[in-house]
Scaffold this motif. Structure first.
Motif, PDB file in Angstrom:
ATOM      1  N   ALA A 104       4.417  -1.615 -14.853  1.00  0.00           N
ATOM      2  CA  ALA A 104       3.902  -2.894 -15.350  1.00  0.00           C
ATOM      3  C   ALA A 104       3.577  -3.830 -14.190  1.00  0.00           C
ATOM      4  N   ALA A 105       4.432  -3.838 -13.155  1.00  0.00           N
ATOM      5  CA  ALA A 105       4.201  -4.706 -11.998  1.00  0.00           C
ATOM      6  C   ALA A 105       2.930  -4.310 -11.258  1.00  0.00           C
ATOM      7  N   ILE A 106       2.682  -2.998 -11.162  1.00  0.00           N
ATOM      8  CA  ILE A 106       1.477  -2.521 -10.478  1.00  0.00           C
ATOM      9  C   ILE A 106       0.228  -2.944 -11.248  1.00  0.00           C
ATOM     10  N   VAL A 107       0.254  -2.769 -12.562  1.00  0.00           N
ATOM     11  CA  VAL A 107      -0.901  -3.136 -13.378  1.00  0.00           C
ATOM     12  C   VAL A 107      -1.161  -4.640 -13.295  1.00  0.00           C
ATOM     13  N   ALA A 108      -0.101  -5.423 -13.268  1.00  0.00           N
ATOM     14  CA  ALA A 108      -0.259  -6.873 -13.175  1.00  0.00           C
ATOM     15  C   ALA A 108      -0.842  -7.277 -11.822  1.00  0.00           C
ATOM     16  N   ALA A 109      -0.439  -6.583 -10.756  1.00  0.00           N
ATOM     17  CA  ALA A 109      -0.921  -6.923  -9.407  1.00  0.00           C
ATOM     18  C   ALA A 109      -2.333  -6.425  -9.168  1.00  0.00           C
ATOM     19  N   GLY A 110      -2.696  -5.288  -9.732  1.00  0.00           N
ATOM     20  CA  GLY A 110      -4.048  -4.745  -9.574  1.00  0.00           C
ATOM     21  C   GLY A 110      -4.398  -4.474  -8.125  1.00  0.00           C
ATOM     22  N   ASP A 111      -5.548  -4.972  -7.687  1.00  0.00           N
ATOM     23  CA  ASP A 111      -6.016  -4.731  -6.322  1.00  0.00           C
ATOM     24  C   ASP A 111      -5.046  -5.254  -5.265  1.00  0.00           C
ATOM     25  N   ALA A 112      -4.214  -6.211  -5.636  1.00  0.00           N
ATOM     26  CA  ALA A 112      -3.288  -6.808  -4.664  1.00  0.00           C
ATOM     27  C   ALA A 112      -2.031  -5.969  -4.467  1.00  0.00           C
ATOM     28  N   TYR A 113      -1.840  -4.935  -5.301  1.00  0.00           N
ATOM     29  CA  TYR A 113      -0.611  -4.142  -5.146  1.00  0.00           C
ATOM     30  C   TYR A 113      -0.628  -3.399  -3.806  1.00  0.00           C
ATOM     31  N   GLY A 114       0.434  -3.545  -3.065  1.00  0.00           N
ATOM     32  CA  GLY A 114       0.523  -2.933  -1.738  1.00  0.00           C
ATOM     33  C   GLY A 114       0.324  -3.930  -0.617  1.00  0.00           C
ATOM     34  N   THR A 115      -0.246  -5.097  -0.954  1.00  0.00           N
ATOM     35  CA  THR A 115      -0.403  -6.129   0.078  1.00  0.00           C
ATOM     36  C   THR A 115       0.924  -6.864   0.251  1.00  0.00           C
ATOM     37  N   SER A 116       1.090  -7.484   1.415  1.00  0.00           N
ATOM     38  CA  SER A 116       2.338  -8.190   1.695  1.00  0.00           C
ATOM     39  C   SER A 116       2.078  -9.279   2.727  1.00  0.00           C
ATOM     40  N   GLY A 121       0.358 -13.669   8.677  1.00  0.00           N
ATOM     41  CA  GLY A 121      -0.754 -14.420   9.239  1.00  0.00           C
ATOM     42  C   GLY A 121      -0.937 -14.263  10.727  1.00  0.00           C
ATOM     43  N   LYS A 122      -0.247 -13.298  11.328  1.00  0.00           N
ATOM     44  CA  LYS A 122      -0.383 -13.064  12.766  1.00  0.00           C
ATOM     45  C   LYS A 122      -1.845 -12.761  13.104  1.00  0.00           C
ATOM     46  N   LYS A 123      -2.348 -13.392  14.152  1.00  0.00           N
ATOM     47  CA  LYS A 123      -3.757 -13.256  14.511  1.00  0.00           C
ATOM     48  C   LYS A 123      -3.928 -12.064  15.455  1.00  0.00           C
ATOM     49  N   ILE A 124      -4.643 -11.039  14.987  1.00  0.00           N
ATOM     50  CA  ILE A 124      -4.762  -9.774  15.718  1.00  0.00           C
ATOM     51  C   ILE A 124      -6.231  -9.431  15.932  1.00  0.00           C
ATOM     52  N   ASN A 125      -6.560  -9.015  17.144  1.00  0.00           N
ATOM     53  CA  ASN A 125      -7.906  -8.549  17.475  1.00  0.00           C
ATOM     54  C   ASN A 125      -7.869  -7.031  17.608  1.00  0.00           C
ATOM     55  N   VAL A 126      -8.717  -6.356  16.855  1.00  0.00           N
ATOM     56  CA  VAL A 126      -8.823  -4.896  16.954  1.00  0.00           C
ATOM     57  C   VAL A 126     -10.191  -4.568  17.542  1.00  0.00           C
ATOM     58  N   GLU A 127     -10.185  -4.067  18.762  1.00  0.00           N
ATOM     59  CA  GLU A 127     -11.438  -3.711  19.441  1.00  0.00           C
ATOM     60  C   GLU A 127     -11.592  -2.189  19.421  1.00  0.00           C
ATOM     61  N   PHE A 128     -12.717  -1.722  18.910  1.00  0.00           N
ATOM     62  CA  PHE A 128     -12.919  -0.273  18.874  1.00  0.00           C
ATOM     63  C   PHE A 128     -14.401   0.071  19.002  1.00  0.00           C
ATOM     64  N   LEU A 155      -3.768  -3.681   8.532  1.00  0.00           N
ATOM     65  CA  LEU A 155      -3.224  -4.907   9.104  1.00  0.00           C
ATOM     66  C   LEU A 155      -3.506  -6.100   8.190  1.00  0.00           C
ATOM     67  N   SER A 156      -4.723  -6.155   7.664  1.00  0.00           N
ATOM     68  CA  SER A 156      -5.069  -7.235   6.724  1.00  0.00           C
ATOM     69  C   SER A 156      -4.205  -7.148   5.472  1.00  0.00           C
TER      70      SER A 156
END
Length: 559
Positions: A104-116, A121-128, A155-156
């Motif tokens: 139920a928690a996963i369905v309620a969270a939807g696309d946001a499930y797994g984010t934290s 808010g740490k500012k990170i530069n990924v150069e590739f 990271l996001s």
């Protein structure tokens, strides 16, 4: 109950024991308790070694400590049973209702499930990638296009403020070689020494003429400068378009040449040299200017300005790092090729020379080579580029999803040999097909349920998800957020791919279990258990889609 929820529950139980005076913790109650999913169901749903970690500080035998904590946990809602094993391991059996609530928690969270907010808010530069704008992107760039983009995504998802950056190597003699190659092609002259070959140069010559008719009639340095500028713009635009089609997006395209432009206030080369002199980490020797990187573990000092006055690439590297730091990035992630092993200590020493702690501000990942086989032969040559296999050709040959997933499911430092036939076949032993088909199967189940008039309930009884296979599946789904967090923390998106494969396998075992049938059969009425399993199916669909999205791979609803 997710591992994170159980961790918090155990911390609360410890706090209660301390408040009642049953145990004493000299260092206080830990804010986080490590909880692991058990490998065997008979050992419970989750296990923790917290008693082994805290018993000594409490002046207790680990088993006695574990027994007190087990008693406290057993009395809590949502926990069926707690066992103490071995020297003091605690195995926790979660109630079906508490476990089923995960769906139920996963369905309620939807696309946001797994984010934290793990990275807060740490500012990170990924150069590739970091390619020359002198030709098409090739196989060597392709692996970084996948891994760099996926690292940015995880990271996001973990709460970081991420900037994905492409460093354009647009300074140096290669740009003149590039322009002279285009001019030679346009005028029918032999390829110049150190020039570029391949059909793409002929195409560029035509594109440059079309963009600026008469450009090749200019003379000398004027023609060279004009062709260099126009050819550069066209080739860079092609690289940008290639990467967007490959589902790889950059927030910043940073020009190396800009570091040497006058008026660069911070992070430019002149500013950098002045700052290094103030810090006392440069010296002159033999008419050259050196950085004393051996003070911080490098195998030798590095030249910044040669004796003839020419700036080195290392001077640009240092200025670029300082430019990132001046833009507020707390952590700079570099993805470098297999031939850059020597850069790791060099970059760390450079960061230390400018007063930073490289353990905090710098992450350098070294990737290994990739070979692509077709019919047992390695793909090496390109019809268009002459000596390299281009990104576009790989996409045409393999497809975006198969190529991205196959490159994302391995750590950066593992050499890869991929067979075109294997990674494009529609079979369960092809990982990308397996996971995508798992998602398509959940979509088909949901469509079939809708055809029977069955829709997701607003409320359901999670305790009905009590079968052993359902417990396995719910524990796997509950683990997804911690997998994403670990992938972000270690810069290892392959953890997400391997998790998706394992979870798809667990879902398929549930699907194949007769006792866990989702839909009513024949004239059977829709029962509460059917509704509960519909929620579980939707939860699986969400997790598979979210995980594939982190890898930049599509989640098809039909296959």
């Amino acid at each position: 109950m997710t591992p994170e929820q159980l961790s918090a529950t155990i911390a609360d139980a410890l706090r209660g024991l301390v408040d009642r005076g049953e145990i004493v913790l000299s260092n206080g109650v830990p804010t986080e308790v490590k909880v692991d999913r058990t490998k065997q169901r008979e050992h419970g749903d989750y296990a923790t070694n917290v008693a082994l970690q805290l018993a000594k500080g409490a002046g207790m035998n680990p088993r006695d400590f574990a027994a007190k904590l087990a008693d406290a946990l057993s009395a809590l809602e949502g926990i069926d049973k707690v066992d103490v094993a071995g020297p003091g391991f605690i195995n926790v059996f979660v109630s079906a209702g508490a476990q089923g609530a995960v769906a139920a928690a996963i369905v309620a969270a939807g696309d946001a499930y797994g984010t934290s907010n793990a990275l807060g808010g740490k500012k990170i530069n990924v150069e590739f990638i970091s390619a020359n704008p002198t030709g098409p992107l090739h196989l060597g760039h392709t692996r970084w296009a996948v891994l760099g983009d996926a690292i940015g995504r995880v990271l996001s998802a973990a709460g970081a403020d991420v900037t994905r950056e492409f460093y354009i190597n647009d300074r140096g003699v290669q740009m003149n070689h590039f322009a002279n190659s285009i001019i030679a092609s346009a005028l029918g002259l032999p390829k110049p020494e150190d020039g570029y070959a391949g059909g793409y140069i002929d195409d560029l010559a035509k594109a440059v003429e079309a963009a600026h008719p008469g450009i090749f009639q200019l003379e000398g340095d004027d023609r060279l400068a004009a062709v260099r500028k126009v050819g550069y713009a066209i080739q860079l635009k092609e690289q940008q378009d290639q990467l967007e089609l490959f589902n790889t997006h950059f927030d910043v395209w940073f020009s190396e040449l800009s570091l040497h432009e006058t008026g660069q206030e911070s992070g430019g080369v002149p500013n950098t040299l002045a700052r290094l002199k103030d810090l006392g980490h440069v010296y002159e020797d033999g008419g050259a200017l050196w950085m004393r990187t051996t003070d911080f573990g490098d195998d030798k000092d590095r030249v910044l300005i040669k004796s003839d006055g020419e700036l080195t690439y290392f001077a640009s590297d240092t200025a670029y790092y300082l430019n990132k730091r001046a833009r507020g990035f707390e952590n700079c992630v570099y993805l470098l090729g297999a031939d850059h092993h020597g850069y790791v200590n060099r970059l760390k020493a450079m960061a230390a020379c400018v007063g930073d702690d490289p353990a905090q501000t710098l992450d350098v990942l070294i990737g290994q080579l990739v070979k692509i086989l077709r019919d047992g032969q390695e793909l090496k040559l390109s019809k268009r580029a002459g000596t390299i296999v281009t990104l576009n050709e790989l996409v045409d040959e393999i497809g975006v999803d198969a190529l991205r997933y196959s490159l994302a499911r391995y750590p950066a430092d593992s050499p890869l040999t991929l067979d075109v036939a294997e990674i494009t076949k529609a079979a369960s032993d092809n990982p990308v097909y397996y996971v995508q088909y798992g998602h398509a199967r959940t979509s088909a189940l949901l469509r079939n349920a809708a055809d029977l008039g069955l829709s997701l309930p607003e409320d359901f009884d999670p305790s009905l998800l009590s079968h052993e296979r359902e417990g396995d599946l719910l524990r796997a789904l509950a683990e997804y957020p911690s997998v994403v967090e670990a992938a972000a923390s270690f810069r290892e998106p392959h953890r997400v791919a391997r998790y998706l494969e394992e979870t798809t396998a667990i879902f398929n075992r549930w699907y194949d279990t007769r006792e866990c049938r989702l839909l009513p059969q024949g004239d059977e009425p829709v029962a509460p258990v059917n509704e509960a399993r519909l929620v579980l199916t939707r939860a699986v669909q969400i997790v598979l889609a979210n995980g594939l999205r982190l890898l930049g791979v599509s989640a098809p609803e039909r296959m």
